[in-house]
Every structure is written in C-alpha cells, then in structure tokens.
Design an enzyme around this catalytic site. Structure first.
Site, mmCIF file in Angstrom:
data_model
loop_
_atom_site.group_PDB
_atom_site.id
_atom_site.type_symbol
_atom_site.label_atom_id
_atom_site.label_comp_id
_atom_site.label_asym_id
_atom_site.label_seq_id
_atom_site.Cartn_x
_atom_site.Cartn_y
_atom_site.Cartn_z
ATOM 1 N N GLU A 1 0.939 -1.288 0.116
ATOM 2 C CA GLU A 1 -0.082 -0.448 0.151
ATOM 3 C C GLU A 1 1.386 1.055 -0.296
ATOM 4 O O GLU A 1 0.723 2.416 -0.876
ATOM 5 C CB GLU A 1 -0.510 -0.489 0.883
ATOM 6 C CG GLU A 1 -1.951 1.257 1.274
ATOM 7 C CD GLU A 1 -1.513 1.859 2.933
ATOM 8 O OE1 GLU A 1 -1.362 2.459 3.284
ATOM 9 O OE2 GLU A 1 -2.296 0.854 3.730
ATOM 10 N N HIS A 2 1.724 1.536 0.909
ATOM 11 C CA HIS A 2 2.947 2.391 0.949
ATOM 12 C C HIS A 2 3.375 3.064 -0.417
ATOM 13 O O HIS A 2 3.328 3.632 -0.673
ATOM 14 C CB HIS A 2 4.056 2.154 2.218
ATOM 15 C CG HIS A 2 4.058 2.834 3.498
ATOM 16 N ND1 HIS A 2 4.352 3.610 3.922
ATOM 17 C CD2 HIS A 2 2.812 2.551 4.497
ATOM 18 C CE1 HIS A 2 3.601 4.296 5.337
ATOM 19 N NE2 HIS A 2 2.594 2.847 5.030
#
Lengths: 420, 420
Positions: free
Chosen positions: A68-69
């Site tokens: 996600e990051h």
C-alpha cells in the site's frame, strides 16, 4: 447503469460490473460539495499465504501494508503529490482483509479519479525505493507498538485464535518487513490487484456514466484468476484465556473477546453482523442493565464499550475499557449473558434497543467513507448493506438470546489486560 | 450561516441543510480558560449527564434517547483559543426518516434544556454519589492522557511553551485542580455558569428557523439569566528570548519530537498558507524531506494556531535521530522563509485549504466545531471567506509572514534507557 433505490433510508446506488470483472458502485449525493472515491482490493494483512500460478507462497507479515505504501510511487514521481496539486486529500489504509485507496476533492474530480485508478493499477518499485520505505514503516510500527489500544487488541486476537491469520499484525514487525523485496511486491500486486478482485465506489454528485468510462479506459482489459488463500484451520477452542502486559499507562485497561462462529457469505453474513451488534448492545450497551450497574459500582467508566466483528474465518464479540478490576467485569459479562440466555430478553427493552440501533445505522450514512467501506465489504461478502432495515425486521429477541447462549460463554473467551 | 441573539447572552447559529440523515443541536457555554475554574467546568457536562428531574438516572436517560431513535446527547469539553467551551452536542435522525414520522427536534431540545437547567438534586445540591463518581472519572480521564504518547507529547509542548498563558492550560484542567473539587463549590460555579456564561447554540438540519427558535426558547425558559460576561479574545504568544528545551523520559520504543514556533506577523492567511507549505499537508516540505527523502519518520506535521500566533510541530522518530530530524526541520523552515519552493508546491497548498473549507459544509460535526470556534474567538468569517483570503495570498506575503517565525520551545520524549 441501473440505479437501485432504497426508500427506507433515502439512498440510491448505480451498480455496474465491467467485462474485466471490476465492480463499480456510484452513490449520488446531490447538494454535497465533496466527492469521494474509494478503490479497494480484497487483499489485506491476513492474506500472507496464497496460491499463485499453482504454487503456494508464504509472504512476510506486513506485506499488504508495505505494498500500500509503495503503490503511491509512480514512474514519474509520486501520486500523493499529483493529487495534492489538485487540492485532493489522498490516503490509503490496509485492514485485515482489504486495502483501500481514496481521496476526496471538491474540484477536478475526474482528473483525480484518473490518477487514483492509474497509480493503483500500475506498480512501479525499485530495490532502492523498497529499501527506503523500511525506515518510514519502521517508525509507523514503533508508533503503534507504543499504543496500548493496539497492544490490547493484538494480544486479545492472539489469545482467541490459534492459527487463523487474524493473529498477524497488519503492519508486521520491524523484523518481518526487512524480508520484503521488490520482486515479492510485484508478485502480490499481480495476484490481488486485478480488476476482478477489486471494487470502485464513488460517493457524491457525479455522473455515473463518466466514472464507468474512466475505469474502462484506464484499467486493464483482463481480470485475473481467483486466488486461493489459506487463513489456517482454526479449532473451536481459544489459544489462551488470559494475557497481560505492563506498559506506561495511567490505569489498568482490558479488552475481552468471545470467539463466535464465522458466517457464510451472502445476506446471512449481514444478518449475523447485525445480530451480533444487537446482542452486544443488549448485553453491555450504554442503556443495558449491566452497563448501568457496573458504572454505578465504579467498575467501568464512559470508556467502556464493545462491538461485533467479522473477518475471513473469524468472528468475535469484544468489550473493553479502563477498569481497576477487569476480572470482575469479565465475570459480570459472562454471568449477565447466561442470565439473558436463560430468562430471555425483556420485550420493551428489546424494542428500545432496536430503535436505537436503527438510528445508529442511519447516522452512519452521513459519512461518505462509511458508505464506501460498507458497500465494499458487502461486495466482498455477497450482501447489500443498504438492506439493513429489511434485515433488522427478520431478527427476533429469541435470535439474540440464542446467540448469547451459544457464543457468550466463559470457555470461548479471552481476556487481554494492560497494567501500569 | 447566521448567528443571532436569542436571549440575554444566548446566541443561535442556524445552519439549514436538507442533505443529512440527521440534525445536530449543540449548546455550549463559552468561558475564559482559567486554572482555578478549568477542572470544575470540565466536570459539569458529565455530571449533568447523570440525570435530570424527569429522568433521574442514566438508565432512564438512555431509555428515553433510545426511544427517540438512538438520539445522542454527548457531553463535550473543548478548548477554543483561550476559551473553554463546555456543554452538549445532540444528534438526532431527521424527522423524515423516523418510521412513524414523529417530530424529534422538540423532545430532544427539551431533554437538552433539562440536562442543562434542571439536574436531579438533593437539598439544593448535586447528588453526592454522582458527584464523587464523575470526579473520579475526570481524574481518570486526566491521568489517562498519558496513554497516547503522540497527544501526550503535543500537550507537553504546549504546556511548556505557554506555561504562563491560559493557552497552556489543558482542556480538562490538571490533576491537582480536579483533586481539589468539592461539591458545594462546584454547585456554586454551575449556578454562575447558568446565569452569567455566554451560551452558544448551533443547529444544523432541515427544520425551519422559527421552529428551532421556538423549540430552544421553550426548552431553555428556565435559564436564570443575569448580566452575561461576553467571551474575551485571547492574546498572542509573547516571544521568548532564548529557546526553551524540555526533555522527558519514559519506557517507550519511539521518541517524540515537538517544536513550537512563535510568529509575529498578523497576516493570518499568509501564515496559514506558509504553514501548509512547511508541514501542514502530505505535500509539504516536511513530508517530502523528513519522511520521504530521509525516511526519518512516519509523521512530521505542523499546525498553525491562528488565535495564538504559534506553529507547533509533532513527530515520531528513533531516539538517536534527534539531531538529524531537528536540523532538517529547521533547514526546511529556512527554505520556506527564503521563498524556495516549486510552483506546484504553492499551487497544492493553495488548493488544499480551500478544499478543506469547501467540504466543511458536508459534515455537521466539522461545521459545529468551526462555528463554535468562531463564536468563542469573536470572529465571523465563513469558511468561504477564509478560502477566498487564502487564494489571494501572494508569494511575497508568505515570505514576509514566515520570516517572522522563530523557534521558541523544543520538547523531546525519549526512552528510559537513554537517560541512564
């Protein structure tokens, strides 16, 4: 796109499934300045073991969150800044069983939506950029490890479950994330970020046709295969009944969980969730006899509360707060559940709590984020969350008493405590 | 958005809206924040929430609220500039969604009025059991502020930086103040609040103005008004000659770095924008450099306190990275002061704030909080006007305003071992 209208709650939803399998939901909100887009994949912290191209893969704890990051990195730079330039406030979160990317904006909505769809569907990582993130996520992990609420919750889950991957911390540990490489991230993206494993929800005053056209133009033409996942074979029994740790907190805190039977997908899933929440309100909600008695006795304060949650292969009712005597509260909860199961529930009280629960569910529809997350969870589990008034109608007080008898018993419980 | 006088020292901010599922009704006393009175005023909302003459205990109150479709009336204690705002925020489902089409505004307003004007009493005082139990809860709430280390560090910074100003007093007062509370005194302070405190009412929902006014006038007819002391505006933070350095040690895994800056410019729009560029968004210099480029933290963000003329920074870092983070933060501030930014950075900052202001009208809670702040600080700009002011700020004004920003106080929370 055909709109479904829900008269009892004054909402409508335009739904469409694209040929690549992507589900689209648009909830019109005339009169609101804000427009909100939520693009989610059915992939989260629990999905560490899965089968891709015929081979079972074990991936490090925290990889979905790490991915996600890193999804915000693009070949040209960073999508966060692209969106921020237009005044949009983008963000993302990784939950146990989903990862969601979202923004809200009052201007340039379609331009922003195009950026969102593009950066989430096109991965771009290098070994260097992956290594660089270790420091940032390492600090995020340190931050939550110092958070007593998080410690209480994680330790309760590890006590309730023996093998289910709901035990795994969503962000992983500083050690586990050190094994993440660009290659594994690409593999996870290929497995789970396929249109057929995803849903796009837009809430606001937008044209549903334009939303679908953008998604058709930007996303891949092909969906992906169904990815088998392994959440672990979970026995009925809890792993341990009590767990306790010491931290710099002002007063002792606790969280108690009861291991319940997970639901099958479909409308039953929604019904079980509403039933579990009703049982929680009746047993220990703000207006329950138990809450009032414990509050009067000074065993709980307004921090006390509970809820019912479902995850793949796991369902649990939990309650907690500050207390100088967590064991006494835990015993009182079990005794009261046993009494209600035996004597039944007072009809007036049941109707009162039902009214309140309806109002509470309706209030949730003020939040665009709530709406989007509810539609997403509903899609992943095969139910329509906007049918909650109809589902409420099917639940009786005998159903609640039955649930309490079956699930809220001492041997299915685990008590997690933090003391100064 | 209009604010009109309803009665002596009683004002109504009326925000008509048909788009929500709920209506919001807030009643807040605005009092100067003082060490001597902070704890007593902080105690009142929860104490009053225990029972009224008609509904003398929490069970009867909860049952009443449940029957009004889960209406909520929550006690609130907030700090707005150098004012302390105490009261209740009620939320009720809009009449059009009540299954029996009942009128809900009137009974909720009546209950709100009763909670404030007509608490259950014994021999002209509060009930001793309620008083003792809420005093204990207040003490617990003050002590448990230790649990969230990020908020703890933010609060420690403010209390050190503004040690000799009302702004340094915490929202709930301090432990010693709460410990000293006794019933007779608190009851006297309560009566004084009723007769002399400025009372701000805020309504957002679908009802006509006349209906809201009538409901409130009827509900608060028992309010014993005397000469009301209007809220006074706060004063700006006086600049320190030498930077104040404060360090605490605790058993934590992550260090917290807080920095306070004084600003001597009165160009608040330019400071708002300058702060956004510096550390106020995910597009800011701090986010891009301290987090993304150097991987020193997960969060490093700043807040401009408009009413006090200060900027505060909050960050979580490894203990040993203190100096690197400190140096980098100051060097990014210097860059803003020299006017060193790309066009897109300014563009982003310019659209982030108006986006936030534009979407404020979409959330009843945010609107209420904003309107209360404006009323408490004697300001009257609407969110639209603030957005317009920000849009018209030139780069030159940012450089001039940010040029007055000076480091004032540094706070560091470090681990236990590091002290030995």
């Amino acid at each position: 796109m055909r709109p479904d209208f829900y008269e009892r709650i004054g909402e409508s939803v335009h739904r469409e499934t694209l040929p690549n399998g992507l589900q689209i939901c648009v909830v019109p909100k005339p009169g609101f300045a804000q427009k909100y887009a939520f693009f989610a994949t059915r992939y989260g912290g629990m999905d560490t073991r899965f089968c891709l191209d015929g081979a079972w893969l074990d991936t490090p704890a925290g990889i979905a969150h790490y991915l996600e990051h890193k999804m915000f990195d693009t070949k040209e730079g960073n999508a966060l800044q692209e969106l921020a330039k237009n005044g949009a406030e983008p963000n993302a979160f990784t939950a146990n069983a989903m990862t969601g990317y979202y923004f809200d904006s009052t201007e340039h909505f379609e331009e922003n939506l195009a950026i969102l769809l593009s950066f989430v569907s096109v991965p771009y990582f290098t070994d260097e950029s992956v290594a660089k993130e270790q420091g940032i996520i390492g600090q995020e992990i340190r931050m939550i490890e110092d958070n007593p609420d998080w410690q209480l919750y994680m330790r309760m889950m590890r006590a309730l479950y023996q093998t289910n991957t709901a035990r795994v911390a969503i962000a992983g540990t500083v050690e586990s994330i050190s094994h993440i490489t660009a290659d594994t991230l690409y593999q996870c993206h290929r497995a789970f970020y396929t249109p057929s494993n995803m849903i796009l929800t837009v809430v606001g005053d937008v044209d549903p046709i334009h939303v679908a056209d953008l998604a058709r133009r930007i996303l891949p033409r092909q969906g992906g295969p169904v990815i088998p996942r392994d959440y672990g074979e979970e026995p009925e029994a809890v792993f341990e009944q009590t767990t306790r740790m010491s931290m710099p907190v002002a007063s002792p805190q606790f969280l108690m969980g009861f291991k319940c039977r997970p639901s099958l997908d479909g409308e039953e899933y929604l019904r079980d969730t509403i039933l579990g929440d009703m049982a929680c309100d009746i047993l220990l909600g703000d207006s329950s006899p138990l809450y009032l008695r414990l509050y009067d006795e000074g065993l709980i304060n307004s921090s006390f509360g509970g809820a019912f949650e479902q995850l793949p292969g796991a369902a649990y009712l939990y309650a907690g707060g500050d207390s100088r005597d967590a064991r006494a509260v835990a015993d009182a909860i079990c005794t009261e559940a046993e009494r209600l199961g035996r004597e039944g529930i007072d009809e007036d009280f049941y109707q009162q709590v039902r009214r309140s629960a309806f109002g509470e569910n309706l209030r949730g529809l003020n939040s665009f984020e709530n709406i989007a997350v509810a539609l997403t969870e509903g899609y992943f589990h095969g139910y329509d969350p906007f049918r909650f008034p109809q589902v409420f109608d099917t639940i009786t007080k005998e159903d609640v008493a039955q649930f309490l008898r079956q699930s809220i018993v001492a041997e299915r419980s685990a008590l997690s405590e933090i003391v100064p | 958005m209009t604010r009109t006088k309803l009665a002596e020292g009683v004002y109504l901010t009326y925000l008509p809206a048909r788009k929500f599922k709920t209506s919001l009704l807030s009643a807040q006393f605005v009092m100067p924040l003082r060490q001597e009175t902070a704890s007593a005023y902080a105690l009142l909302p929860s104490l009053l929430r225990r029972g009224t003459v008609t509904y003398p205990d929490m069970g009867k109150l909860s049952a009443r609220l449940d029957r009004l479709y889960g209406a909520s009336i929550d006690p609130t204690v907030r700090k707005k500039g150098e004012q302390q705002c105490v009261g209740f925020v009620a939320s009720l489902i809009d009449d059009s969604f009540a299954p029996g089409r009942e009128r809900l505004l009137e009974p909720v307003a009546e209950l709100l009025g009763e909670l404030i004007c007509d608490p259950v009493t014994l021999h002209g005082r509060f009930l001793p059991t309620y008083f003792e139990s809420e005093k204990t809860n207040l003490l617990d709430a003050i002590r448990s502020q230790l649990n969230d280390k990020r908020e703890w560090a933010d609060r420690r910074l403010l209390s050190e930086m503004c040690a000799s100003e009302p702004y340094g007093i915490p929202r709930l007062g301090d432990e010693a103040g709460a410990d000293r509370l006794y019933m007779r005194k608190v009851y006297t302070q309560y009566r004084q609040l009723l007769s002399t405190g400025q009372l701000e009412m805020i309504y957002s929902g679908s009802a006509e103005r006349r209906r809201v006014e009538q409901a409130l006038l009827a509900a608060f007819s028992a309010l014993p008004r005397e000469t009301v002391r209007p809220a006074e505006g706060g004063s700006l933070h006086p600049r320190r000659q030498e930077v104040l350095q404060v360090t605490d040690a605790m058993d934590v895994t992550q260090g917290k770095l807080g920095m306070g800056f004084s600003c001597e410019s009165e160009d608040t729009a330019a400071l708002l924008l300058g702060n956004t560029l510096f550390g106020g968004s995910s597009n800011s210099k701090l986010f891009l450099n301290v987090r993304e480029k150097l991987s020193l933290c997960y969060y490093a963000s700043t807040l401009y306190h408009r009413q006090k003329g200060i900027i505060t920074l909050s960050s979580g870092i490894e203990f040993e990275n203190y100096q690197r983070a400190y140096d980098e933060i100051l060097s990014q501030l210097a860059a803003v002061q020299r006017g060193e930014w790309e066009d897109w950075e300014l563009e982003g900052a310019r659209s982030t704030l108006p986006n936030a202001y534009a979407s404020m009208g979409d959330s009843q809670g945010k609107l209420e909080n904003f309107c209360l702040g404006q009323a408490a600080m004697g300001q009257s700009e609407t969110p639209e006007e603030l957005a317009e002011q920000v849009r018209s700020v030139t780069p030159q004004r940012i450089v001039e305003a940010m040029g007055t920003v000076r480091l004032d106080t540094v706070y560091f929370l470090k681990g236990k071992e590091a002290t030995e």
